[in-house]
Design an enzyme around this catalytic site. Sequence first.
Site, PDB file in Angstrom:
ATOM      1  N   SER A 164     -11.316   3.502  12.627  1.00 20.76           N
ATOM      2  CA  SER A 164     -10.147   3.235  13.459  1.00 20.76           C
ATOM      3  C   SER A 164     -10.540   3.515  14.905  1.00 20.76           C
ATOM      4  O   SER A 164     -10.923   4.630  15.242  1.00 20.76           O
ATOM      5  CB  SER A 164      -9.002   4.154  13.005  1.00 20.76           C
ATOM      6  N   LYS A 208     -10.620  -1.250  12.759  1.00 21.45           N
ATOM      7  CA  LYS A 208      -9.187  -1.312  13.086  1.00 21.45           C
ATOM      8  C   LYS A 208      -9.033  -0.969  14.556  1.00 21.45           C
ATOM      9  O   LYS A 208      -9.571   0.034  15.025  1.00 21.45           O
ATOM     10  CB  LYS A 208      -8.442  -0.309  12.211  1.00 21.45           C
ATOM     11  N   LYS A 228      -6.595   0.070  17.616  1.00 26.53           N
ATOM     12  CA  LYS A 228      -5.289   0.562  18.024  1.00 26.53           C
ATOM     13  C   LYS A 228      -4.804  -0.337  19.163  1.00 26.53           C
ATOM     14  O   LYS A 228      -5.579  -0.624  20.099  1.00 26.53           O
ATOM     15  CB  LYS A 228      -5.401   2.011  18.505  1.00 26.53           C
ATOM     16  N   ASP A 252      -3.330  -1.905  14.664  1.00 26.32           N
ATOM     17  CA  ASP A 252      -2.305  -0.901  14.373  1.00 26.32           C
ATOM     18  C   ASP A 252      -1.579  -0.526  15.666  1.00 26.32           C
ATOM     19  O   ASP A 252      -2.171   0.055  16.574  1.00 26.32           O
ATOM     20  CB  ASP A 252      -2.975   0.344  13.766  1.00 26.32           C
ATOM     21  N   GLU A 276      -0.690  -3.506  11.207  1.00 29.03           N
ATOM     22  CA  GLU A 276      -0.142  -2.249  10.675  1.00 29.03           C
ATOM     23  C   GLU A 276       0.999  -1.710  11.533  1.00 29.03           C
ATOM     24  O   GLU A 276       0.837  -1.518  12.738  1.00 29.03           O
ATOM     25  CB  GLU A 276      -1.290  -1.231  10.604  1.00 29.03           C
ATOM     26  N   ASP A 326       2.798   1.690   7.376  1.00 30.77           N
ATOM     27  CA  ASP A 326       2.212   3.028   7.379  1.00 30.77           C
ATOM     28  C   ASP A 326       3.368   4.024   7.509  1.00 30.77           C
ATOM     29  O   ASP A 326       3.936   4.485   6.507  1.00 30.77           O
ATOM     30  CB  ASP A 326       1.192   3.131   8.544  1.00 30.77           C
ATOM     31  N   LYS A 369      -1.075   7.278   2.785  1.00 30.31           N
ATOM     32  CA  LYS A 369      -1.586   8.564   3.276  1.00 30.31           C
ATOM     33  C   LYS A 369      -0.835   9.615   2.476  1.00 30.31           C
ATOM     34  O   LYS A 369       0.382   9.741   2.623  1.00 30.31           O
ATOM     35  CB  LYS A 369      -1.264   8.770   4.757  1.00 30.31           C
ATOM     36  N   GLY A 406      -5.728   7.280   7.359  1.00 30.19           N
ATOM     37  CA  GLY A 406      -6.310   8.566   7.744  1.00 30.19           C
ATOM     38  C   GLY A 406      -5.474   9.240   8.802  1.00 30.19           C
ATOM     39  O   GLY A 406      -4.700   8.585   9.524  1.00 30.19           O
TER      40      GLY A 406
HETATM   41  O1  OSB Z   1      -1.662   5.258  12.386  1.00 31.09           O
HETATM   42  O2  OSB Z   1      -3.275   5.201  11.052  1.00 31.09           O
HETATM   43  C1  OSB Z   1      -2.692   5.759  11.967  1.00 31.09           C
HETATM   44  C2  OSB Z   1      -4.692   8.775  13.200  1.00 31.09           C
HETATM   45  C3  OSB Z   1      -3.677   9.675  13.408  1.00 31.09           C
HETATM   46  C4  OSB Z   1      -2.389   9.293  13.172  1.00 31.09           C
HETATM   47  C5  OSB Z   1      -2.090   8.001  12.737  1.00 31.09           C
HETATM   48  C6  OSB Z   1      -3.101   7.089  12.517  1.00 31.09           C
HETATM   49  C7  OSB Z   1      -4.427   7.474  12.777  1.00 31.09           C
HETATM   50  C8  OSB Z   1      -5.576   6.588  12.643  1.00 31.09           C
HETATM   51  C9  OSB Z   1      -6.919   7.247  12.429  1.00 31.09           C
HETATM   52  O3  OSB Z   1      -5.530   5.397  12.764  1.00 31.09           O
HETATM   53  C10 OSB Z   1      -7.444   7.069  11.045  1.00 31.09           C
HETATM   54  C11 OSB Z   1      -8.574   8.022  10.762  1.00 31.09           C
HETATM   55  O4  OSB Z   1      -9.718   7.675  11.072  1.00 31.09           O
HETATM   56  O5  OSB Z   1      -8.322   9.124  10.224  1.00 31.09           O
HETATM   57 MG    MG Z   2      -1.297   3.584  11.176  1.00 29.01          MG
END
Ligand code: OSB
Ligand code: MG
Length: 371
Positions: free
Chosen positions: A135, A161, A163, A188, A213, A238, A262, A290
């Site tokens: 990510s 992914k 952001k 995302d 996402e 999510d 998650k 994650g």
């Molecule tokens: O939205 O998926 C998410 C990290 C912290 C809070 C929300 C998210 C995320 C990530 C990181 O996208 C995913 C990871 O590498 O742990």
């Molecule tokens: Mg997410």
Amino acid sequence: MKIERIELRRIHMPYVRPFETSGWRHDGSDAVIVRVDADGVTGWGESPVSDGPWYNEETFHTALIVQKEFLGPMLLEAELAAPEDVREVFKRVRANRMAKAGLEFAVWDLFAHAQDVSLANLLGGTREEVAVGVSVPIQADTDALLETVEGYLQDGYQRVKLKIKPGWDVEPTQAVRERWPGLLLQVDGNSIYHLEDADHLRQLDQFDLLLNEQPLDHDDIFDHAKLAKLIETPVCLDESIVSTDHARWALELNACGVINIKPSRIGGLADSVAVHDMCQAADIPVWHGGMLETGIGRAISVALASLPNFTLPGDISANDRYFERDIVTNPFALNSNSTLTVPNGPGHGALIDEAYLDAVTVEKVCLRRDG
Ligand code: OSB
Ligand code: MG
């Protein structure tokens, strides 16, 4: 089994680089690490909370206080025949799912150790390796983004992914897609968009994304169902899927084509397996999200992601993508096929570096059963 002792620690452990989303930026983990003990056996869990209520409503402050004042005492009074019993023990407490999950994870690890089986086995896992991606946080500019993605591809990650947020979405996604036409790519927005942005989000359809996402609000399943009809890219939820009921509502409303699981967000592994099974029956693929977990949460994620309907690569990168030094002595290494190997020893398999855990502990609380 009766839990005899619970240890709660708030840690602060720096990330290798800051992590920025549409709504927050973090430079380290502020997780609560949980240890439970019973009959000479130990289990470890993690509540992957942070300094503020940015992703969901919880923080390390709320997790610690709810665990110390409510969940911990309830768990110490309970007689547990199986880890699934923890759900019922915590039922009277509304929400606070990450606080619950940290304790529930530790109980699963404890039972797996007591039975001398791996957590993956106890959960019903069927894979020896789980496919993973990375990510990529919001970057200063497109050049920085391309350089960052290139670095991760060189590390061996085969799914990326991005952001995104308004002002950082179509152009960076286009730049990555043009540079790597065959890359498995997804985005995302972490709940930053609104249904009125549907035309704007539709521009992302041209980039052959695996999924989009949680574009809309964190507690909104209804408008996601409307958006799903307006864009071609599959909507993935999510933030909105916090329970088995929320998953059922999303499926019944056709609000998404994919679900990100998650276990911390859903309040534990038992309900996460239930969401997995429900999606499998509905022919909806899931993948493991994650929360930038430490090596403890990461081992739990790998175990859960070994279940059969986790068919898309997870946000479970190797430990060194997050931390220079982690609180475990056996970090995961990325295999050349962009997978992590599921541990087959007892429990989740993370071996705790207690000296380093002590060094990153900011606050520690111990609870004991009376008598
Ligand atoms: O939205 O998926 C998410 C990290 C912290 C809070 C929300 C998210 C995320 C990530 C990181 O996208 C995913 C990871 O590498 O742990
Ligand atoms: Mg997410």
